[in-house]
Design a protein around this motif. Sequence first.
Motif, PDB file in Angstrom:
ATOM      1  N   LEU A  84       3.438   5.906  -3.087  1.00 13.42           N
ATOM      2  CA  LEU A  84       4.621   6.567  -3.642  1.00 13.42           C
ATOM      3  C   LEU A  84       4.566   6.621  -5.165  1.00 13.42           C
ATOM      4  O   LEU A  84       5.025   7.582  -5.782  1.00 13.42           O
ATOM      5  CB  LEU A  84       5.891   5.824  -3.194  1.00 13.42           C
ATOM      6  CG  LEU A  84       6.291   5.968  -1.716  1.00 13.42           C
ATOM      7  CD1 LEU A  84       7.500   5.111  -1.414  1.00 13.42           C
ATOM      8  CD2 LEU A  84       6.579   7.424  -1.375  1.00 13.42           C
ATOM      9  N   GLN A  85       4.021   5.585  -5.773  1.00 12.81           N
ATOM     10  CA  GLN A  85       3.963   5.519  -7.236  1.00 12.81           C
ATOM     11  C   GLN A  85       2.993   6.531  -7.829  1.00 12.81           C
ATOM     12  O   GLN A  85       2.987   6.744  -9.042  1.00 12.81           O
ATOM     13  CB  GLN A  85       3.571   4.105  -7.671  1.00 12.81           C
ATOM     14  CG  GLN A  85       4.670   3.083  -7.430  1.00 12.81           C
ATOM     15  CD  GLN A  85       4.218   1.661  -7.703  1.00 12.81           C
ATOM     16  OE1 GLN A  85       3.048   1.434  -8.025  1.00 12.81           O
ATOM     17  NE2 GLN A  85       5.121   0.705  -7.570  1.00 12.81           N
ATOM     18  N   ILE A 141       0.841  -1.205   0.000  1.00 15.43           N
ATOM     19  CA  ILE A 141       0.000   0.000   0.000  1.00 15.43           C
ATOM     20  C   ILE A 141       0.872   1.251   0.000  1.00 15.43           C
ATOM     21  O   ILE A 141       0.609   2.225  -0.727  1.00 15.43           O
ATOM     22  CB  ILE A 141      -0.938  -0.009   1.227  1.00 15.43           C
ATOM     23  CG1 ILE A 141      -1.964  -1.141   1.098  1.00 15.43           C
ATOM     24  CG2 ILE A 141      -1.653   1.333   1.360  1.00 15.43           C
ATOM     25  CD1 ILE A 141      -2.818  -1.327   2.334  1.00 15.43           C
ATOM     26  N   GLY A 142       1.925   1.248   0.809  1.00 11.23           N
ATOM     27  CA  GLY A 142       2.842   2.393   0.851  1.00 11.23           C
ATOM     28  C   GLY A 142       3.522   2.628  -0.481  1.00 11.23           C
ATOM     29  O   GLY A 142       3.681   3.777  -0.920  1.00 11.23           O
ATOM     30  N   VAL A 198       8.709  11.451  -7.231  1.00  6.43           N
ATOM     31  CA  VAL A 198       9.111  10.491  -6.202  1.00  6.43           C
ATOM     32  C   VAL A 198       9.090   9.072  -6.743  1.00  6.43           C
ATOM     33  O   VAL A 198       9.986   8.276  -6.465  1.00  6.43           O
ATOM     34  CB  VAL A 198       8.196  10.612  -4.966  1.00  6.43           C
ATOM     35  CG1 VAL A 198       8.500   9.507  -3.957  1.00  6.43           C
ATOM     36  CG2 VAL A 198       8.372  11.977  -4.326  1.00  6.43           C
ATOM     37  N   ARG A 199       8.087   8.732  -7.548  1.00  2.62           N
ATOM     38  CA  ARG A 199       7.973   7.355  -8.027  1.00  2.62           C
ATOM     39  C   ARG A 199       9.146   6.978  -8.928  1.00  2.62           C
ATOM     40  O   ARG A 199       9.608   5.840  -8.906  1.00  2.62           O
ATOM     41  CB  ARG A 199       6.649   7.148  -8.751  1.00  2.62           C
ATOM     42  CG  ARG A 199       6.512   7.877 -10.072  1.00  2.62           C
ATOM     43  CD  ARG A 199       5.131   7.700 -10.655  1.00  2.62           C
ATOM     44  NE  ARG A 199       4.975   8.432 -11.911  1.00  2.62           N
ATOM     45  CZ  ARG A 199       3.801   8.618 -12.511  1.00  2.62           C
ATOM     46  NH1 ARG A 199       2.710   8.133 -11.955  1.00  2.62           N
ATOM     47  NH2 ARG A 199       3.726   9.289 -13.640  1.00  2.62           N
ATOM     48  N   SER A 200       9.638   7.940  -9.719  1.00  2.00           N
ATOM     49  CA  SER A 200      10.764   7.649 -10.606  1.00  2.00           C
ATOM     50  C   SER A 200      12.032   7.394  -9.800  1.00  2.00           C
ATOM     51  O   SER A 200      12.772   6.436 -10.055  1.00  2.00           O
ATOM     52  CB  SER A 200      10.981   8.808 -11.578  1.00  2.00           C
ATOM     53  OG  SER A 200       9.833   9.012 -12.372  1.00  2.00           O
ATOM     54  N   ILE A 201      12.283   8.261  -8.814  1.00  2.00           N
ATOM     55  CA  ILE A 201      13.479   8.119  -7.985  1.00  2.00           C
ATOM     56  C   ILE A 201      13.405   6.824  -7.177  1.00  2.00           C
ATOM     57  O   ILE A 201      14.368   6.053  -7.115  1.00  2.00           O
ATOM     58  CB  ILE A 201      13.639   9.334  -7.058  1.00  2.00           C
ATOM     59  CG1 ILE A 201      13.811  10.606  -7.896  1.00  2.00           C
ATOM     60  CG2 ILE A 201      14.812   9.140  -6.108  1.00  2.00           C
ATOM     61  CD1 ILE A 201      13.830  11.879  -7.072  1.00  2.00           C
TER      62      ILE A 201
END
Length: 212
Positions: A88-89, A83-84, A94-97
């Motif tokens: 983030l995605q 879920i976390g 943030v999702r790319s990093i």
Amino acid sequence: MATLRRYLMAGLLVWVPLGVTLLIVAFLVDLMDQTLLLLPAAIQPEHLLGFRIPGLGLVLTAIVVLLTGMVVTNLFGMQLFTIGERLLQRIPLVRSIYASVKQVTESMFSSGKSFRKVVLVEYPRRGMWSLAFQTGAGASEISRKTGQEIVNIFIPTTPNPTSGFFLMAPRDDVIELDMSVDQGLKMLLSVGVVVPEGKKDELIDQHARQAS
């Protein structure tokens, strides 16, 4: 004079690795101790005990990491972790990093399972060689449009292999090595000091032939 030089070199071989190791350990312990500053002042160990315990931050960090591992390895913890990750995605940058760092970290801590082979490539210019890892076959579209079979390779930086350069190179320009992924990682982490035994013998024989 030659005897004194031999004694000096022998002493350096003992103390230099030991000194560097102690400096690195002291740096890591001090770095982990700084994590205690994130706690409220009232509950910081130094405030409660009245004195500072070196390395306590390292111990607490190790405990937190172990507890986290225990949590995420059971079904409930894995669901929370999933879920976390989904949250983030949904954050564009943030999702790319996170995805990139996670992929590299999984490769490093899973005995290089994402790293298929150790290869040599001429990088950053012709005549200079870099150790790299083949991470997979290139996209079919790229191979089709370039007219060459492309492979994906990752060139880690040293001594921090979690960062590096992703390159797509023609297979003909990539030389596969016999060394294992673990041996390649050790060589990179030691900035070339630790060489696989078989490769070391080959290098010694090569130097001997050149000298003769």
